[in-house]
Design a protein around this motif. Structure first.
Motif, PDB file in Angstrom:
ATOM      1  N   GLN A   1       8.913  19.557 -11.800  1.00 11.99           N
ATOM      2  CA  GLN A   1       9.047  18.430 -12.737  1.00 11.99           C
ATOM      3  C   GLN A   1       9.978  17.377 -12.155  1.00 11.99           C
ATOM      4  N   ARG A   2      11.065  17.832 -11.539  1.00 11.64           N
ATOM      5  CA  ARG A   2      11.991  16.867 -10.935  1.00 11.64           C
ATOM      6  C   ARG A   2      11.350  16.160  -9.738  1.00 11.64           C
ATOM      7  N   LEU A   3      10.543  16.917  -8.979  1.00 11.98           N
ATOM      8  CA  LEU A   3       9.838  16.283  -7.850  1.00 11.98           C
ATOM      9  C   LEU A   3       8.946  15.145  -8.351  1.00 11.98           C
ATOM     10  N   VAL A   4       8.193  15.440  -9.411  1.00 12.83           N
ATOM     11  CA  VAL A   4       7.259  14.421  -9.916  1.00 12.83           C
ATOM     12  C   VAL A   4       8.032  13.226 -10.459  1.00 12.83           C
ATOM     13  N   ALA A   5       9.134  13.485 -11.170  1.00 14.36           N
ATOM     14  CA  ALA A   5       9.934  12.370 -11.692  1.00 14.36           C
ATOM     15  C   ALA A   5      10.483  11.531 -10.534  1.00 14.36           C
ATOM     16  N   GLU A   6      10.907  12.213  -9.474  1.00 17.71           N
ATOM     17  CA  GLU A   6      11.463  11.508  -8.311  1.00 17.71           C
ATOM     18  C   GLU A   6      10.366  10.657  -7.628  1.00 17.71           C
ATOM     19  N   VAL A   7       9.183  11.272  -7.464  1.00 21.60           N
ATOM     20  CA  VAL A   7       8.076  10.550  -6.809  1.00 21.60           C
ATOM     21  C   VAL A   7       7.623   9.359  -7.665  1.00 21.60           C
ATOM     22  N   MET A   8       7.611   9.565  -8.985  1.00 21.37           N
ATOM     23  CA  MET A   8       7.057   8.528  -9.882  1.00 21.37           C
ATOM     24  C   MET A   8       7.991   7.349 -10.118  1.00 21.37           C
ATOM     25  N   LYS A   9       9.280   7.565  -9.906  1.00 21.58           N
ATOM     26  CA  LYS A   9      10.194   6.467 -10.237  1.00 21.58           C
ATOM     27  C   LYS A   9       9.862   5.271  -9.334  1.00 21.58           C
ATOM     28  N   ASP A  10      10.196   4.108  -9.742  1.00 25.95           N
ATOM     29  CA  ASP A  10       9.850   2.881  -8.992  1.00 25.95           C
ATOM     30  C   ASP A  10       8.337   2.595  -8.975  1.00 25.95           C
ATOM     31  N   GLY A  11       7.613   3.125  -9.934  1.00 23.44           N
ATOM     32  CA  GLY A  11       6.205   2.730 -10.073  1.00 23.44           C
ATOM     33  C   GLY A  11       5.275   3.212  -8.980  1.00 23.44           C
ATOM     34  N   PHE A  12       5.563   4.374  -8.387  1.00 23.16           N
ATOM     35  CA  PHE A  12       4.728   4.865  -7.286  1.00 23.16           C
ATOM     36  C   PHE A  12       3.252   4.989  -7.683  1.00 23.16           C
ATOM     37  N   LEU A  13       3.001   5.477  -8.902  1.00 18.72           N
ATOM     38  CA  LEU A  13       1.597   5.683  -9.294  1.00 18.72           C
ATOM     39  C   LEU A  13       0.803   4.377  -9.294  1.00 18.72           C
ATOM     40  N   ASP A  14       1.470   3.273  -9.619  1.00 13.33           N
ATOM     41  CA  ASP A  14       0.768   1.975  -9.624  1.00 13.33           C
ATOM     42  C   ASP A  14       0.283   1.604  -8.219  1.00 13.33           C
ATOM     43  N   ARG A  15       0.968   2.110  -7.206  1.00 14.80           N
ATOM     44  CA  ARG A  15       0.530   1.832  -5.828  1.00 14.80           C
ATOM     45  C   ARG A  15      -0.441   2.910  -5.335  1.00 14.80           C
ATOM     46  N   HIS A  16      -0.189   4.143  -5.756  1.00 14.48           N
ATOM     47  CA  HIS A  16      -0.944   5.277  -5.212  1.00 14.48           C
ATOM     48  C   HIS A  16      -2.339   5.415  -5.835  1.00 14.48           C
ATOM     49  N   VAL A  17      -2.414   5.327  -7.167  1.00 13.65           N
ATOM     50  CA  VAL A  17      -3.687   5.609  -7.850  1.00 13.65           C
ATOM     51  C   VAL A  17      -4.807   4.667  -7.385  1.00 13.65           C
ATOM     52  N   PRO A  18      -4.539   3.360  -7.139  1.00 15.45           N
ATOM     53  CA  PRO A  18      -5.631   2.511  -6.632  1.00 15.45           C
ATOM     54  C   PRO A  18      -6.218   3.006  -5.307  1.00 15.45           C
ATOM     55  N   THR A  19      -5.423   3.695  -4.501  1.00 13.17           N
ATOM     56  CA  THR A  19      -5.978   4.205  -3.232  1.00 13.17           C
ATOM     57  C   THR A  19      -6.943   5.372  -3.512  1.00 13.17           C
ATOM     58  N   ILE A  20      -6.640   6.163  -4.535  1.00 15.52           N
ATOM     59  CA  ILE A  20      -7.564   7.258  -4.899  1.00 15.52           C
ATOM     60  C   ILE A  20      -8.855   6.660  -5.449  1.00 15.52           C
ATOM     61  N   ARG A  21      -8.695   5.652  -6.319  1.00 10.86           N
ATOM     62  CA  ARG A  21      -9.886   4.994  -6.902  1.00 10.86           C
ATOM     63  C   ARG A  21     -10.805   4.471  -5.796  1.00 10.86           C
ATOM     64  N   ALA A  22     -10.198   3.805  -4.820  1.00 10.16           N
ATOM     65  CA  ALA A  22     -11.008   3.183  -3.752  1.00 10.16           C
ATOM     66  C   ALA A  22     -11.743   4.270  -2.969  1.00 10.16           C
ATOM     67  N   GLN A  23     -11.043   5.351  -2.666  1.00  9.72           N
ATOM     68  CA  GLN A  23     -11.668   6.432  -1.892  1.00  9.72           C
ATOM     69  C   GLN A  23     -12.816   7.075  -2.675  1.00  9.72           C
ATOM     70  N   TYR A  24     -12.566   7.378  -3.941  1.00 14.43           N
ATOM     71  CA  TYR A  24     -13.595   8.064  -4.737  1.00 14.43           C
ATOM     72  C   TYR A  24     -14.795   7.142  -5.006  1.00 14.43           C
ATOM     73  N   LYS A  25     -14.506   5.848  -5.119  1.00 17.74           N
ATOM     74  CA  LYS A  25     -15.616   4.914  -5.360  1.00 17.74           C
ATOM     75  C   LYS A  25     -16.544   4.869  -4.136  1.00 17.74           C
ATOM     76  N   THR A  26     -15.953   4.862  -2.952  1.00 15.70           N
ATOM     77  CA  THR A  26     -16.763   4.878  -1.727  1.00 15.70           C
ATOM     78  C   THR A  26     -17.630   6.135  -1.695  1.00 15.70           C
ATOM     79  N   GLN A  27     -17.028   7.257  -2.091  1.00 12.32           N
ATOM     80  CA  GLN A  27     -17.762   8.529  -2.080  1.00 12.32           C
ATOM     81  C   GLN A  27     -18.896   8.503  -3.108  1.00 12.32           C
ATOM     82  N   ARG A  28     -18.569   7.979  -4.312  1.00 14.31           N
ATOM     83  CA  ARG A  28     -19.612   7.899  -5.340  1.00 14.31           C
ATOM     84  C   ARG A  28     -20.768   7.034  -4.863  1.00 14.31           C
ATOM     85  N   ASP A  29     -20.425   5.881  -4.258  1.00 11.79           N
ATOM     86  CA  ASP A  29     -21.481   4.978  -3.788  1.00 11.79           C
ATOM     87  C   ASP A  29     -22.353   5.666  -2.744  1.00 11.79           C
TER      88      ASP A  29
END
Ligand SMILES: Cc1ncc(COP(=O)(O)O)c(C=O)c1O
Length: 401
Positions: free
Chosen positions: A278-306
């Motif tokens: 839980q502390r690892l995730v809180a540490e990773v998430m602080k400073d808005g990491f998910l806002d930068r990271h999740v779009p990279t997953i979206r882009a990868q999965y979209k290419t795969q779906r296409d």
């Protein structure tokens, strides 16, 4: 002999243990672990999306900051800063006191089952639905009923007809509005509004499971059901698909009236979810990491779906149909009239490709022609070869399976 009877031992199985069955998916995955198989069967996120370097840095930081706290027993509700981050990232007003950190959202399903289902309780699910939820609910011995569903989501008239009254009234509807597992479909805005209104009118609680909602491709999905009626819904979220499933971390957002019972069930289950993680995730998430990271997953999965959509359009014989999911990890396909996906699977595996027969995901009245195809773990090249092999298998067995 019943399958769970153990001959010549002093053990007597509980009835709920007799109702537990090996996950069809896990059994299938064993077959697909053969080397060289291209698997559209797994439900695993792509390991290429795991933010390994960020976790490495977070490990060091957490152990520097408060090693003893990180390694000690901790509060059952979850790590305070993580509960705050969860509350802040959700698109409606959530008090961190309503957030319960769970050991994956799978545990959320188990806790919900424990506090809401008695033997014989009627519960409602979509057609089809997430197999892992059926597995979590079944040991509590409910009567599970499917509500008719189409591409836009749950059929409201069928829901109203099935809710029931008095002691036979359904305890809840379990629903996955975003990029559903297994179909990949998304509930429309109109259907969400109608569902929440009808559920409120009927006094039917909703269990909303949303592990895939952030993985949209072109347009973010409409607001969650819970955002529209927080007191009538229990919301389940997960870090498995946006960070890594090995963390085993998810969360429940519960109405204040339901929180204490869920917390007691959680204490009985495992005291608390791993405090270090839980502390690892809180540490990773602080400073808005998910806002930068999740779009990279979206882009990868979209290419795969296409890639999968293109390969299906190119290779599949007439009579095979499929949908176009707007996000998530899965696509839902249907074989031509007269074919059966369970029968087809061993032949597909012989040709080097695997999928999950859709029948595994129905509480009742399974459609034997359906299958779930995951597009996120194989490479684009493997997707092309796998779809070609699947199409060849279908052609060979069309009319004769
Ligand atoms: C719809 C749905 N709910 C819940 C889960 C459980 O996820 P986790 O326990 O990893 O959070 C999954 C996993 O695939 C899922 O597809």
């Amino acid at each position: 002999m019943k399958p769970n009877d153990l001959p010549q031992t002093p053990w007597t199985m509980a009835r709920r243990a007799e109702r537990m069955n090996p996950s069809v998916i896990r059994e299938i995955l064993k077959v697909t672990e053969k080397p060289g198989i291209i698997s559209f069967a797994g439900g695993l996120p792509s390991p290429r999306t795991f933010p390994v370097a960020e976790f490495e840095a977070a490990c060091a930081q957490v152990l520097r900051d408060d090693p003893q706290g990180a390694l000690q027993y901790a509060a059952s509700e979850g790590y305070g800063p993580l509960r705050e981050l969860v509350a802040a990232m959700l698109p409606w007003s959530v008090d961190p006191a309503q957030v319960l950190i769970t050991t994956g959202s799978q545990q959320g399903l188990d806790l919900v089952a424990k506090i809401l289902i008695d033997e014989g309780s009627r519960i409602l699910v979509e057609t089809p639905t997430y197999l892992g939820a059926l597995q979590a609910f079944t040991p509590m011995e409910p009567a599970v009923e499917s509500v008719a569903s189409d591409d836009a989501g749950v059929d409201i008239a069928d829901l109203a007809a099935k809710v029931g009254t008095g002691a036979g009234k359904a305890r809840f509807l379990y629903v996955l509005p975003n990029f559903q597992n297994p179909t990949g479909r998304t509930m429309t805005e109109a259907r969400r509004a109608a569902l929440v209104a009808k559920a409120a009118e009927l006094g039917l609680p909703l269990i909303e499971d949303n592990p895939y909602g952030d993985l949209w491709f072109d347009n973010a999905p409409a607001l969650p059901l819970t955002a529209r009626n927080p007191d009538g819904c229990i919301y389940l979220g997960s870090f498995s698909k946006v960070l890594a499933p090995g963390l085993r971390l998810g969360f429940i957002v519960a109405p204040k009236a339901m929180y204490p019972k869920l917390l007691q069930a959680k204490q009985a289950a495992d005291l608390h979810s791993p405090g270090f993680n839980q502390r690892l995730v809180a540490e990773v998430m602080k400073d808005g990491f998910l806002d930068r990271h999740v779009p990279t997953i979206r882009a990868q999965y979209k290419t795969q779906r296409d890639a999968m959509l293109q390969a299906l359009a190119q290779d599949m014989p007439a009579g095979v149909s499929w949908n176009t999911p707007d996000g998530g990890m899965f696509l839902w396909a249907r074989l031509p009239e007269g074919m059966n996906a369970v029968d087809l699977l061993p032949h597909a595996v012989e040709k080097g490709v695997a999928f999950v027969p859709g029948a595994a995901f129905y509480a009742d009245h399974a459609d034997p022609r359906t299958m779930r195809l995951s597009f996120v773990t194989p490479s684009v090249e493997e997707i092309r070869r796998g779809v070609a092999a699947l199409a060849a298998t279908i052609r060979e067995h069309q009319g004769g399976s």
